[in-house]
Design a protein around this motif. Structure first.
Motif, PDB file in Angstrom:
ATOM      1  N   ARG A  78       0.827  -1.207   0.000  1.00 46.64           N
ATOM      2  CA  ARG A  78       0.000   0.000   0.000  1.00 46.64           C
ATOM      3  C   ARG A  78       0.862   1.258   0.000  1.00 46.64           C
ATOM      4  O   ARG A  78       0.506   2.261  -0.632  1.00 46.64           O
ATOM      5  CB  ARG A  78      -0.949  -0.007   1.203  1.00 46.64           C
ATOM      6  N   LEU A  79       1.967   1.208   0.711  1.00 47.78           N
ATOM      7  CA  LEU A  79       2.895   2.344   0.691  1.00 47.78           C
ATOM      8  C   LEU A  79       3.362   2.624  -0.736  1.00 47.78           C
ATOM      9  O   LEU A  79       3.389   3.776  -1.192  1.00 47.78           O
ATOM     10  CB  LEU A  79       4.090   2.045   1.599  1.00 47.78           C
ATOM     11  N   LEU A  80       3.725   1.567  -1.472  1.00 46.92           N
ATOM     12  CA  LEU A  80       4.154   1.737  -2.860  1.00 46.92           C
ATOM     13  C   LEU A  80       3.023   2.270  -3.726  1.00 46.92           C
ATOM     14  O   LEU A  80       3.243   3.108  -4.612  1.00 46.92           O
ATOM     15  CB  LEU A  80       4.690   0.414  -3.407  1.00 46.92           C
ATOM     16  N   ASP A  81       1.807   1.781  -3.480  1.00 46.45           N
ATOM     17  CA  ASP A  81       0.660   2.292  -4.227  1.00 46.45           C
ATOM     18  C   ASP A  81       0.498   3.796  -4.020  1.00 46.45           C
ATOM     19  O   ASP A  81       0.291   4.549  -4.980  1.00 46.45           O
ATOM     20  CB  ASP A  81      -0.628   1.589  -3.795  1.00 46.45           C
ATOM     21  N   GLU A  82       0.570   4.227  -2.772  1.00 47.49           N
ATOM     22  CA  GLU A  82       0.383   5.649  -2.459  1.00 47.49           C
ATOM     23  C   GLU A  82       1.484   6.499  -3.072  1.00 47.49           C
ATOM     24  O   GLU A  82       1.262   7.653  -3.442  1.00 47.49           O
ATOM     25  CB  GLU A  82       0.324   5.861  -0.948  1.00 47.49           C
ATOM     26  N   ALA A  83       2.700   5.924  -3.177  1.00 46.12           N
ATOM     27  CA  ALA A  83       3.826   6.646  -3.769  1.00 46.12           C
ATOM     28  C   ALA A  83       3.864   6.509  -5.285  1.00 46.12           C
ATOM     29  O   ALA A  83       4.757   7.058  -5.926  1.00 46.12           O
ATOM     30  CB  ALA A  83       5.139   6.140  -3.168  1.00 46.12           C
ATOM     31  N   GLU A  84       2.900   5.770  -5.843  1.00 50.01           N
ATOM     32  CA  GLU A  84       2.824   5.521  -7.286  1.00 50.01           C
ATOM     33  C   GLU A  84       4.097   4.849  -7.799  1.00 50.01           C
ATOM     34  O   GLU A  84       4.645   5.206  -8.838  1.00 50.01           O
ATOM     35  CB  GLU A  84       2.528   6.814  -8.050  1.00 50.01           C
ATOM     36  N   VAL A  85       4.541   3.851  -7.045  1.00 50.00           N
ATOM     37  CA  VAL A  85       5.721   3.063  -7.400  1.00 50.00           C
ATOM     38  C   VAL A  85       5.259   1.658  -7.759  1.00 50.00           C
ATOM     39  O   VAL A  85       4.607   0.989  -6.964  1.00 50.00           O
ATOM     40  CB  VAL A  85       6.721   3.002  -6.222  1.00 50.00           C
ATOM     41  N   ASP A  86       5.603   1.216  -8.967  1.00 47.11           N
ATOM     42  CA  ASP A  86       5.192  -0.119  -9.403  1.00 47.11           C
ATOM     43  C   ASP A  86       6.069  -1.208  -8.794  1.00 47.11           C
ATOM     44  O   ASP A  86       5.558  -2.211  -8.283  1.00 47.11           O
ATOM     45  CB  ASP A  86       5.250  -0.223 -10.934  1.00 47.11           C
ATOM     46  N   ARG A  87       7.398  -1.016  -8.872  1.00 47.14           N
ATOM     47  CA  ARG A  87       8.335  -2.036  -8.405  1.00 47.14           C
ATOM     48  C   ARG A  87       9.444  -1.375  -7.608  1.00 47.14           C
ATOM     49  O   ARG A  87       9.825  -0.234  -7.882  1.00 47.14           O
ATOM     50  CB  ARG A  87       8.935  -2.822  -9.585  1.00 47.14           C
ATOM     51  N   ALA A  88       9.963  -2.102  -6.629  1.00 48.01           N
ATOM     52  CA  ALA A  88      10.999  -1.546  -5.760  1.00 48.01           C
ATOM     53  C   ALA A  88      11.958  -2.642  -5.327  1.00 48.01           C
ATOM     54  O   ALA A  88      11.626  -3.833  -5.357  1.00 48.01           O
ATOM     55  CB  ALA A  88      10.363  -0.898  -4.530  1.00 48.01           C
ATOM     56  N   VAL A  89      13.142  -2.217  -4.925  1.00 47.30           N
ATOM     57  CA  VAL A  89      14.017  -3.091  -4.161  1.00 47.30           C
ATOM     58  C   VAL A  89      13.483  -3.080  -2.731  1.00 47.30           C
ATOM     59  O   VAL A  89      13.361  -2.022  -2.118  1.00 47.30           O
ATOM     60  CB  VAL A  89      15.471  -2.589  -4.188  1.00 47.30           C
ATOM     61  N   VAL A  90      13.120  -4.233  -2.219  1.00 45.26           N
ATOM     62  CA  VAL A  90      12.563  -4.333  -0.869  1.00 45.26           C
ATOM     63  C   VAL A  90      13.538  -5.101  -0.003  1.00 45.26           C
ATOM     64  O   VAL A  90      14.011  -6.177  -0.385  1.00 45.26           O
ATOM     65  CB  VAL A  90      11.183  -5.025  -0.884  1.00 45.26           C
ATOM     66  N   GLY A  91      13.849  -4.524   1.136  1.00 41.32           N
ATOM     67  CA  GLY A  91      14.811  -5.186   2.010  1.00 41.32           C
ATOM     68  C   GLY A  91      14.548  -4.897   3.462  1.00 41.32           C
ATOM     69  O   GLY A  91      13.827  -3.955   3.811  1.00 41.32           O
ATOM     70  N   GLY A  92      15.127  -5.714   4.307  1.00 43.03           N
ATOM     71  CA  GLY A  92      14.957  -5.500   5.725  1.00 43.03           C
ATOM     72  C   GLY A  92      16.015  -6.223   6.520  1.00 43.03           C
ATOM     73  O   GLY A  92      16.714  -7.109   6.012  1.00 43.03           O
ATOM     74  N   LEU A  93      16.121  -5.823   7.767  1.00 40.54           N
ATOM     75  CA  LEU A  93      17.071  -6.414   8.694  1.00 40.54           C
ATOM     76  C   LEU A  93      16.302  -7.132   9.792  1.00 40.54           C
ATOM     77  O   LEU A  93      15.368  -6.573  10.366  1.00 40.54           O
ATOM     78  CB  LEU A  93      17.986  -5.331   9.272  1.00 40.54           C
TER      79      LEU A  93
END
Length: 264
Positions: free
Chosen positions: A77-92
């Protein structure tokens, strides 16, 4: 539900969208160094998002039953709101668990995967029992002081970490609410095995681990890297579980290398 905190980073960033998901029991504040450095001088390298996960930082917890799948959907949903289709997603650590849940639930939204000081294997029965013990105790006491009493900060850091970093980590842990700590512990206890998810990841991936990480050790990192078709493993010497805080320059270099591979 209400979206966790707004995306952070360079206001006019044009680089690759990069989502950084924080560890337990921290907030997005743990990514301060990365937010400052990874975007590039003009935001040309990365458009960095560092949301607070449910209940941590400024993000509301909500009334949903504990599940990391819900947190992964929050990221979508965060990506939707930012109008981002694809992202590098990462976490620790816990953020890595969420990143793997995102890879399972939203594979078409990935252009890269970053897994730091985390593991694909589910909890053992002993670990699940311990998580429930902590969840019940912090709620009963309405306090996270138990985490200080059990020296959680000390267990997360490597032998070379200095007193200033230890104090900073202790302070960030103390900011967590008992409700968020309990919810996250139960959500992590309920997660499944993600090795099969990683086996079908078809984007560039990076696995980062502190050599002295006693929480999610090197063997777990190797297992994740070997499961993926296009993964690079970075082992940071003398560093514990919080590699992004203990060795930010080396950590950031590995992230930049992943971003370059995404565009290769």
């Amino acid at each position: 539900m209400t979206l966790p905190t707004a995306p952070a980073g360079h206001a006019r960033a044009t680089g690759t969208p990069l989502v950084l998901l924080h560890a337990f029991p921290f907030s997005a504040r743990m990514w301060a160094a990365q937010l400052e450095r990874l975007a590039g001088a003009a935001g040309e390298l990365a458009r960095v998002f560092a949301p607070d996960q449910r209940g941590f930082g400024a993000a509301p917890l909500g009334d949903d039953a504990p599940s990391l799948d819900l947190v992964a959907d929050d990221v979508a949903r965060l990506l939707d709101e930012a109008e981002v289709d694809r992202a590098v997603v990462g976490g620790l650590s816990m953020g890595g668990y969420v990143a793997m849940a995102f890879a399972r639930r939203h594979p078409d939204r990935l252009c890269g995967l970053l897994l730091a000081d985390t593991k694909a294997a589910p909890d053992t029965e002993q670990a699940r029992t311990n998580r429930e013990r902590i969840a019940a105790a912090v709620l009963a006491r309405d306090s996270v002081q138990l985490l200080a009493e059990e020296k959680v900060a000390e267990s997360l850091l490597g032998p070379a970490a200095g007193p200033d970093l230890l104090a900073e980590v202790r302070a960030m842990i103390a900011e967590a609410s008992p409700q968020a700590v309990a919810w996250a512990q139960r959500a992590m206890a309920a997660r499944g095995d993600s090795l099969e998810v990683l086996a079908v990841v078809d984007v560039p991936a990076a696995v980062i681990v502190g050599e002295a990480d006693a929480v999610t050790p090197l063997a777990e990192a190797r297992m994740m890297a070997e499961a993926m078709a296009d993964a690079e493993l970075t082992v940071i010497p003398a560093v514990g579980h919080l590699s992004s805080l203990e060795a930010p320059e080396t950590f950031d270099a590995a992230v930049r290398a992943l971003l370059r591979r995404v565009h290769a």
